[in-house]
Design a protein around this motif. Structure first.
Motif, PDB file in Angstrom:
ATOM      1  N   ARG A 145       8.699  36.648  86.415  1.00 38.07           N
ATOM      2  CA  ARG A 145       9.459  36.626  87.254  1.00 38.07           C
ATOM      3  C   ARG A 145       9.646  37.149  88.673  1.00 38.07           C
ATOM      4  N   GLY A 163      10.348  31.194  87.931  1.00 36.35           N
ATOM      5  CA  GLY A 163       9.551  31.890  86.670  1.00 36.35           C
ATOM      6  C   GLY A 163       8.490  31.606  85.574  1.00 36.35           C
ATOM      7  N   TYR A 190      10.985  32.800  80.632  1.00 35.89           N
ATOM      8  CA  TYR A 190       9.766  33.331  81.285  1.00 35.89           C
ATOM      9  C   TYR A 190       9.294  34.415  80.888  1.00 35.89           C
TER      10      TYR A 190
END
Length: 188
Positions: free
Chosen positions: A7, A96, A4
């Motif tokens: 976050r 994410g 990701y």
């Protein structure tokens, strides 16, 4: 989706649930808020100007003042109901942000393509991502990793095609803001 770019998270409390419902109310119910304010003002003016018995004037003033000062009361009631239905088991959510979708994890998990988001709002402590009137992701600004809030906001704006908004009170809104509120309420 293991990697990701960003976050974020939130551990909900009664206060965050109330802020969530109030933000939802401000985003989608501005015409209703305006109607409550106009009705309250009209009742106060009628009480002040009309030749009515004192008890009728008192009732008009009471209801008029109530409508004027309780603009977000329906949101507070909904938030209280939501908290009491959960019996104090409030969720902790993790988010994410990948290249083309948002991954949610908390009371289950799901992926949401960025194009499904319909509204982006912010305040000083939280960011709100609306999928629709009844579905919103709320996250703490301070929880964002990496802690580059402006870059993150631009990242989401680019992927959704939406701009970020700070919801204003009606007293600080311009005619353009009020017109936009009515367009948003119609879904345009």
């Amino acid at each position: 989706m293991a990697e990701y770019q960003y976050r974020a998270r939130i551990d909900h409390t009664e206060k965050t649930v109330e802020r969530l419902y109030k933000m939802q109310y401000y985003v989608y119910e501005k015409p209703r808020i305006l109607l409550r304010m106009v009705l309250g003002f009209a009742l106060v003016v009628i009480a002040a100007m009309a030749s009515l018995p004192l008890w009728v004037k008192a009732l008009l003033l009471l209801f008029g003042a109530w409508f004027l000062v309780s603009r977000d009361f329906p949101a507070a009631v909904r938030a209280d109901r939501a908290v009491s239905e959960r019996k104090a088991a409030l969720p902790a959510m993790e988010y994410g942000f990948g290249p083309d979708r948002l991954h949610l994890k908390g009371e289950g998990s799901m992926d949401i393509p960025y194009k499904k988001l319909t509204h982006l709002s912010e305040d000083d402590e939280y960011l709100y991502l609306f999928v629709n009137r009844n579905s919103v992701c709320m996250m703490e600004r301070a929880s964002l990793k990496p802690q580059k809030v402006e870059e993150f906001m631009q990242f989401l704006a680019d992927r959704t095609g939406l701009g970020w908004r700070r919801e204003k009170s009606f007293l600080s809104m311009s005619i353009y803001d009020i017109r936009q509120a009515f367009r948003d309420a119609r879904g345009k």
